[in-house]
Design an enzyme around this catalytic site. Structure first.
Site, PDB file in Angstrom:
ATOM      1  N   LYS A  62      41.879  52.881  34.573  1.00 41.85           N
ATOM      2  CA  LYS A  62      41.698  52.760  36.101  1.00 41.85           C
ATOM      3  C   LYS A  62      40.279  53.357  36.460  1.00 41.85           C
ATOM      4  CE  LYS A  62      43.777  53.806  40.524  1.00 41.85           C
ATOM      5  NZ  LYS A  62      43.606  52.474  40.944  1.00 41.85           N
ATOM      6  N   HIS A  84      47.632  57.590  36.575  1.00 43.56           N
ATOM      7  CA  HIS A  84      47.493  56.301  36.302  1.00 43.56           C
ATOM      8  C   HIS A  84      46.692  56.237  34.603  1.00 43.56           C
ATOM      9  CE1 HIS A  84      47.777  55.397  40.463  1.00 43.56           C
ATOM     10  NE2 HIS A  84      48.079  54.258  40.177  1.00 43.56           N
TER      11      HIS A  84
HETATM   12  N1  NDP Z   1      48.078  46.753  45.317  1.00 39.89           N
HETATM   13  C1  NDP Z   1      48.587  47.132  44.151  1.00 39.89           C
HETATM   14  O1  NDP Z   1      50.078  46.922  44.216  1.00 39.89           O
HETATM   15  C2  NDP Z   1      47.996  47.342  42.846  1.00 39.89           C
HETATM   16  C3  NDP Z   1      46.691  47.237  42.903  1.00 39.89           C
HETATM   17  N2  NDP Z   1      45.889  47.347  41.640  1.00 39.89           N
HETATM   18  C4  NDP Z   1      44.593  47.358  41.959  1.00 39.89           C
HETATM   19  O2  NDP Z   1      43.890  45.662  41.471  1.00 39.89           O
HETATM   20  C5  NDP Z   1      42.613  45.986  40.971  1.00 39.89           C
HETATM   21  C6  NDP Z   1      42.767  45.482  39.607  1.00 39.89           C
HETATM   22  O3  NDP Z   1      43.588  46.300  38.815  1.00 39.89           O
HETATM   23  P1  NDP Z   1      43.842  45.606  37.195  1.00 39.89           P
HETATM   24  O4  NDP Z   1      44.416  44.454  37.201  1.00 39.89           O
HETATM   25  O5  NDP Z   1      44.755  46.777  36.428  1.00 39.89           O
HETATM   26  O6  NDP Z   1      42.108  45.507  36.672  1.00 39.89           O
HETATM   27  P2  NDP Z   1      41.671  44.662  35.445  1.00 39.89           P
HETATM   28  O7  NDP Z   1      40.354  45.289  35.389  1.00 39.89           O
HETATM   29  O8  NDP Z   1      42.622  44.708  34.347  1.00 39.89           O
HETATM   30  O9  NDP Z   1      41.555  43.251  36.507  1.00 39.89           O
HETATM   31  C7  NDP Z   1      40.379  43.098  37.235  1.00 39.89           C
HETATM   32  C8  NDP Z   1      39.714  41.681  36.875  1.00 39.89           C
HETATM   33  O10 NDP Z   1      38.872  41.382  37.869  1.00 39.89           O
HETATM   34  C9  NDP Z   1      37.640  40.992  36.707  1.00 39.89           C
HETATM   35  N3  NDP Z   1      36.512  40.898  37.650  1.00 39.89           N
HETATM   36  C10 NDP Z   1      35.678  41.783  37.221  1.00 39.89           C
HETATM   37  N4  NDP Z   1      34.422  41.580  38.114  1.00 39.89           N
HETATM   38  C11 NDP Z   1      34.761  40.642  38.799  1.00 39.89           C
HETATM   39  C12 NDP Z   1      34.059  40.059  39.918  1.00 39.89           C
HETATM   40  N5  NDP Z   1      32.875  40.401  40.510  1.00 39.89           N
HETATM   41  N6  NDP Z   1      34.894  39.159  40.530  1.00 39.89           N
HETATM   42  C13 NDP Z   1      35.903  38.711  40.201  1.00 39.89           C
HETATM   43  N7  NDP Z   1      36.805  39.428  39.371  1.00 39.89           N
HETATM   44  C14 NDP Z   1      36.148  40.186  38.433  1.00 39.89           C
HETATM   45  C15 NDP Z   1      37.823  41.733  35.495  1.00 39.89           C
HETATM   46  O11 NDP Z   1      37.137  40.987  34.666  1.00 39.89           O
HETATM   47  P3  NDP Z   1      36.373  42.070  33.375  1.00 39.89           P
HETATM   48  O12 NDP Z   1      37.736  42.632  32.770  1.00 39.89           O
HETATM   49  O13 NDP Z   1      35.872  41.361  32.423  1.00 39.89           O
HETATM   50  O14 NDP Z   1      35.834  42.961  34.171  1.00 39.89           O
HETATM   51  C16 NDP Z   1      39.218  41.512  35.348  1.00 39.89           C
HETATM   52  O15 NDP Z   1      39.707  40.292  34.978  1.00 39.89           O
HETATM   53  C17 NDP Z   1      42.426  47.412  40.793  1.00 39.89           C
HETATM   54  O16 NDP Z   1      41.710  47.787  42.061  1.00 39.89           O
HETATM   55  C18 NDP Z   1      43.809  48.177  41.032  1.00 39.89           C
HETATM   56  O17 NDP Z   1      43.758  49.503  41.555  1.00 39.89           O
HETATM   57  C19 NDP Z   1      46.419  47.546  40.316  1.00 39.89           C
HETATM   58  C20 NDP Z   1      47.829  47.434  40.580  1.00 39.89           C
HETATM   59  C21 NDP Z   1      48.644  47.404  41.564  1.00 39.89           C
HETATM   60  O1  LIG Z   2      45.032  50.548  39.120  1.00 48.32           O
HETATM   61  C1  LIG Z   2      46.037  50.565  38.993  1.00 48.32           C
HETATM   62  O2  LIG Z   2      46.838  50.477  38.014  1.00 48.32           O
HETATM   63  C2  LIG Z   2      46.909  50.796  40.156  1.00 48.32           C
HETATM   64  N1  LIG Z   2      46.320  50.711  41.364  1.00 48.32           N
HETATM   65  C3  LIG Z   2      46.648  50.780  42.625  1.00 48.32           C
HETATM   66  C4  LIG Z   2      46.230  52.148  43.387  1.00 48.32           C
HETATM   67  O3  LIG Z   2      44.961  52.506  43.320  1.00 48.32           O
HETATM   68  O4  LIG Z   2      47.020  52.696  44.480  1.00 48.32           O
HETATM   69  C5  LIG Z   2      48.178  50.807  42.759  1.00 48.32           C
HETATM   70  C6  LIG Z   2      49.074  51.256  41.576  1.00 48.32           C
HETATM   71  O5  LIG Z   2      49.078  52.451  41.650  1.00 48.32           O
HETATM   72  C7  LIG Z   2      48.400  50.748  40.187  1.00 48.32           C
END
Ligand code: NDP
Ligand SMILES: O=C(O)C1=N[C@H](C(=O)O)C[C@H](O)C1
Length: 264
Positions: free
Chosen positions: A160, A156
């Site tokens: 992350k 990743h």
């Molecule tokens: N299930 C799936 O298919 C996938 C899952 N994921 C998961 O999704 C999550 C987010 O990934 P990603 O978008 O890359 O991460 P990011 O950090 O880009 O996005 C997370 C968002 O949540 C915000 N945030 C931080 N603290 C809080 C809070 N207390 N309450 C609400 N929002 C908050 C962050 O703000 P700030 O930037 O200011 O901290 C940011 O805008 C991760 O856990 C990742 O593993 C990701 C891709 C695919």
């Molecule tokens: O953090 C990410 O980007 C992603 N997180 C998810 C995970 O922790 O499995 C899904 C995907 O791999 C991308």
């Protein structure tokens, strides 16, 4: 039929793709884009933040509006908060955030008694297909006389914050349930000795802007099977989550996963 959705974590990497892709889906209406109240972009138009046309949906600090499903791509603390918000409003939830502690996982399971929840560490179609392929491989190989070494490598982007990925952990759960391993070993360092057969190894690579790649290795004596799935951008996850939101809005309370959404 149009489903009104809210996106939690809307200014994040995933949130912005959800806004961009959701805004052009004729079956969806984005009625709320939510972040924590102190977010620096609070009040800005979610469409502009996502790099598309203004949607007239400002970034807000709490769930509001006529919402039929919420999609969460935030952080564990955010996931905890949105579970409470969805419960209080009896709104279906798509939980995509990973790195959840056991207490939050327990609350998510309890909440599914009252609201529909789609919960998956990966919303990608090909990743969920790969999960099915891994289960099949485990069933076929589990009685191999020489034994089978299973190792999971996930790659990743440098940003992350949790490791290993939730997807890698799910692959490990599937392998263990299918083949019977009891030990989950995260990395190796020092004089670790010969590899026991009842281990599943996990290795997390963090480089550049890799949107997600998983390789599940089945190592036998004389041959090896590798199942690899990789994303080239984040849209596979966003499109899967949007499909999951439409599905969740139509369900009775219960816990669902992407197999249910995709009909796998
Ligand atoms: N299930 C799936 O298919 C996938 C899952 N994921 C998961 O999704 C999550 C987010 O990934 P990603 O978008 O890359 O991460 P990011 O950090 O880009 O996005 C997370 C968002 O949540 C915000 N945030 C931080 N603290 C809080 C809070 N207390 N309450 C609400 N929002 C908050 C962050 O703000 P700030 O930037 O200011 O901290 C940011 O805008 C991760 O856990 C990742 O593993 C990701 C891709 C695919
Ligand atoms: O953090 C990410 O980007 C992603 N997180 C998810 C995970 O922790 O499995 C899904 C995907 O791999 C991308």
């Amino acid at each position: 039929m149009i489903t009104n959705i809210a996106i939690h974590g809307a200014a994040g990497r995933m949130g912005r793709r959800l806004v961009a892709l959701g805004s052009v889906d004729p079956e969806l209406r984005i009625v709320a884009a939510v972040e924590y109240p102190q977010h620096p972009e609070m009040g800005k138009d979610a469409g502009l933040l996502a790099g598309v046309n203004a949607l007239g949906v400002p970034l807000t600090g709490s769930l509001h509006g006529d919402v039929q499903a919420v999609i969460d791509f935030s952080v564990p603390e955010g996931a905890s908060n949105i579970i409470d918000a969805c419960l209080s409003r009896k709104v279906p939830l798509v939980m995509a955030t990973t790195g959840l502690a056991n207490d939050i996982k327990a609350r998510l399971n309890a909440a599914s008694n009252e609201i529909p929840i789609v919960w998956s560490p990966s919303m990608s179609t090909t990743v969920n297909l790969a999960m099915k392929l891994v289960a099949t491989a485990g069933m076929v190989l589990k009685n191999t006389s020489s034994g089978v070494d299973v190792e999971i490598i996930e790659r990743h982007h440098r940003f992350k914050e949790d490791s290993p990925s939730g997807t890698a952990l799910k692959f490990g759960e599937i392998v263990a349930a299918t083949m019977g391993q009891t030990e989950h070993r995260h990395g190796r360092d020092g004089a670790v000795g010969k590899r026991p057969l009842n281990e599943i190894g996990y290795h997390a690579v963090r480089t550049g802007d890799n949107p997600g790649e998983h390789t599940i290795i089945f190592g036998l004596l004389g041959e090896t099977l590798e199942i690899n799935v990789k994303a080239s951008n984040r849209d596979c996850y966003a499109l899967g989550a949007l499909q999951a939101a439409k599905f969740a809005a139509q369900q009775k309370p219960g816990m669902y996963n992407m197999y249910d959404v995709l009909g796998l």
